[in-house]
Design a protein around this motif. Structure first.
Motif, PDB file in Angstrom:
ATOM      1  N   TYR A 208      73.235  44.116  13.339  1.00  0.00           N
ATOM      2  CA  TYR A 208      72.498  43.038  14.004  1.00  0.00           C
ATOM      3  C   TYR A 208      72.969  43.025  15.450  1.00  0.00           C
ATOM      4  O   TYR A 208      74.142  42.798  15.733  1.00  0.00           O
ATOM      5  N   ALA A 209      72.075  43.302  16.382  1.00  0.00           N
ATOM      6  CA  ALA A 209      72.490  43.451  17.772  1.00  0.00           C
ATOM      7  C   ALA A 209      71.389  43.002  18.710  1.00  0.00           C
ATOM      8  O   ALA A 209      70.200  43.259  18.466  1.00  0.00           O
ATOM      9  N   SER A 210      71.781  42.358  19.790  1.00  0.00           N
ATOM     10  CA  SER A 210      70.808  41.875  20.765  1.00  0.00           C
ATOM     11  C   SER A 210      70.064  43.024  21.425  1.00  0.00           C
ATOM     12  O   SER A 210      68.918  42.871  21.849  1.00  0.00           O
ATOM     13  N   VAL A 211      70.694  44.195  21.495  1.00  0.00           N
ATOM     14  CA  VAL A 211      70.045  45.325  22.145  1.00  0.00           C
ATOM     15  C   VAL A 211      68.816  45.777  21.355  1.00  0.00           C
ATOM     16  O   VAL A 211      67.837  46.269  21.934  1.00  0.00           O
ATOM     17  N   VAL A 212      68.831  45.595  20.037  1.00  0.00           N
ATOM     18  CA  VAL A 212      67.653  45.932  19.242  1.00  0.00           C
ATOM     19  C   VAL A 212      66.518  44.964  19.572  1.00  0.00           C
ATOM     20  O   VAL A 212      65.356  45.372  19.690  1.00  0.00           O
ATOM     21  N   GLU A 213      66.844  43.680  19.728  1.00  0.00           N
ATOM     22  CA  GLU A 213      65.827  42.701  20.090  1.00  0.00           C
ATOM     23  C   GLU A 213      65.253  42.987  21.477  1.00  0.00           C
ATOM     24  O   GLU A 213      64.080  42.699  21.753  1.00  0.00           O
ATOM     25  N   ARG A 214      66.060  43.572  22.344  1.00  0.00           N
ATOM     26  CA  ARG A 214      65.598  43.883  23.698  1.00  0.00           C
ATOM     27  C   ARG A 214      64.555  44.994  23.716  1.00  0.00           C
ATOM     28  O   ARG A 214      63.855  45.182  24.718  1.00  0.00           O
ATOM     29  N   MET A 215      64.449  45.733  22.624  1.00  0.00           N
ATOM     30  CA  MET A 215      63.415  46.769  22.563  1.00  0.00           C
ATOM     31  C   MET A 215      62.034  46.185  22.845  1.00  0.00           C
ATOM     32  O   MET A 215      61.216  46.798  23.532  1.00  0.00           O
ATOM     33  N   GLY A 216      61.765  45.003  22.288  1.00  0.00           N
ATOM     34  CA  GLY A 216      60.482  44.361  22.506  1.00  0.00           C
ATOM     35  C   GLY A 216      60.291  43.912  23.938  1.00  0.00           C
ATOM     36  O   GLY A 216      59.185  43.966  24.495  1.00  0.00           O
ATOM     37  N   GLU A 217      61.371  43.473  24.572  1.00  0.00           N
ATOM     38  CA  GLU A 217      61.308  43.008  25.956  1.00  0.00           C
ATOM     39  C   GLU A 217      61.110  44.169  26.921  1.00  0.00           C
ATOM     40  O   GLU A 217      60.307  44.096  27.864  1.00  0.00           O
ATOM     41  N   GLU A 218      61.825  45.258  26.671  1.00  0.00           N
ATOM     42  CA  GLU A 218      61.793  46.402  27.582  1.00  0.00           C
ATOM     43  C   GLU A 218      60.708  47.407  27.223  1.00  0.00           C
ATOM     44  O   GLU A 218      60.331  48.242  28.045  1.00  0.00           O
ATOM     45  N   GLY A 219      60.230  47.368  25.982  1.00  0.00           N
ATOM     46  CA  GLY A 219      59.199  48.300  25.561  1.00  0.00           C
ATOM     47  C   GLY A 219      59.672  49.730  25.477  1.00  0.00           C
ATOM     48  O   GLY A 219      58.958  50.659  25.869  1.00  0.00           O
ATOM     49  N   GLN A 220      60.892  49.909  24.921  1.00  0.00           N
ATOM     50  CA  GLN A 220      61.453  51.244  24.814  1.00  0.00           C
ATOM     51  C   GLN A 220      62.185  51.414  23.494  1.00  0.00           C
ATOM     52  O   GLN A 220      62.828  50.472  23.012  1.00  0.00           O
ATOM     53  N   PRO A 221      62.131  52.615  22.917  1.00  0.00           N
ATOM     54  CA  PRO A 221      62.992  52.907  21.771  1.00  0.00           C
ATOM     55  C   PRO A 221      64.454  52.821  22.194  1.00  0.00           C
ATOM     56  O   PRO A 221      64.786  52.983  23.376  1.00  0.00           O
ATOM     57  N   LEU A 222      65.314  52.600  21.245  1.00  0.00           N
ATOM     58  CA  LEU A 222      66.727  52.390  21.561  1.00  0.00           C
ATOM     59  C   LEU A 222      67.360  53.634  22.171  1.00  0.00           C
ATOM     60  O   LEU A 222      68.298  53.533  22.963  1.00  0.00           O
ATOM     61  N   GLU A 223      66.869  54.800  21.823  1.00  0.00           N
ATOM     62  CA  GLU A 223      67.423  56.040  22.357  1.00  0.00           C
ATOM     63  C   GLU A 223      67.249  56.127  23.872  1.00  0.00           C
ATOM     64  O   GLU A 223      68.020  56.810  24.554  1.00  0.00           O
TER      65      GLU A 223
END
Length: 249
Positions: A208-223
């Motif tokens: 559980y990590a905020s960076v995963v939630e940021r995917m929606g904000e930034e529009g990018q895969p985590l990689e």
């Protein structure tokens, strides 16, 4: 063409994040990949494009044969990664499928893409329905995110019973831990006994990590967004298992 699905009867368990990241990681290995967002909420669009949400098309035109599936595809969202975005009309998918019990509609729709697509990734809505049955029937593997809580484990057991009752093939199910918070005693206790609780889980535990939630904000895969994050490391471990499941020699 191989087909995998990310599915859970319980919402909010990290299903879409996993589907998007697996599709992207596959495309990075020059695997021609199609991600189809079957969930009418359309979360995959946010993870791929952020505020520039990719718009889908009406389901009826596809099911009635008025428009080929190729027209629903957004080509090269990333190199080797195509995308079929969700549309609000996808909420009627089950109603449409009730009239076609003799064959697998989803499989028929995807068939024309088999020559140009090596991997299809389905992001599925959290329902136990006719659509779920068709996905479970056609997919080579179904990856099921499970939060290490008793409620999520109960949903996992319900899914296994559903698959058994419908004779859809339990061996297709590949659970993995998701939204893991190792600060919690319960999470640590459940993680310590994966085989007893899940059967044959994938060796990955997405935190559980905020960076995963940021995917929606930034529009990018985590990689792309945070490749050195613990979550990105776990998604890469998950991809290694997916690749082995599909193309083990």
């Amino acid at each position: 063409m191989r087909i995998i699905a990310f599915y859970s009867p319980k919402g909010g368990v990290g299903k879409t994040a996993a589907a998007v990241n697996m599709a992207y990681l596959a495309s990075r290995e020059n695997i021609s990949t199609l991600l189809w967002d079957l969930d009418p909420q359309g979360a995959a669009s946010f993870y791929l494009a952020g505020a520039e949400v990719v718009k889908g098309r009406k389901l009826s035109k596809l099911l009635e044969g008025k428009s080929p599936i190729a027209r629903f595809i957004h080509d090269d969202v990333y190199p080797n990664l195509d995308f079929i975005p969700a549309h609000s009309s996808f909420r009627n998918f089950d109603i449409k499928l009730e009239h076609d019990e003799g064959h697998n509609v989803l499989k028929d729709l995807l068939a024309p893409l088999s020559e140009d697509t090596s991997l299809v990734v389905l992001d599925c809505p959290p329902t136990l329905s006719r659509l779920t049955e068709q996905v479970l029937e056609m997919a080579d593997k179904v990856y099921v995110p499970v939060v290490p809580t008793w409620l999520s484990l109960n949903s996992w057991n319900q899914l296994r019973e559903f698959v058994k009752d419908k004779k859809l093939g339990n061996k297709k199910l590949r659970p993995f831990f998701s939204m893991v918070d190792r600060r919690k005693n319960l999470h640590r206790e459940i993680l310590a006994q994966p085989a007893e609780l899940l059967g044959a889980p994938v060796n990955a535990a997405v935190p559980y990590a905020s960076v995963v939630e940021r995917m929606g904000e930034e529009g990018q895969p985590l990689e792309l967004l945070a490749p050195n994050s613990p979550a990105a490391v776990e998604f890469r471990k998950l991809w290694v298992s997916v690749r082995k499941d599909l193309w083990a020699r």
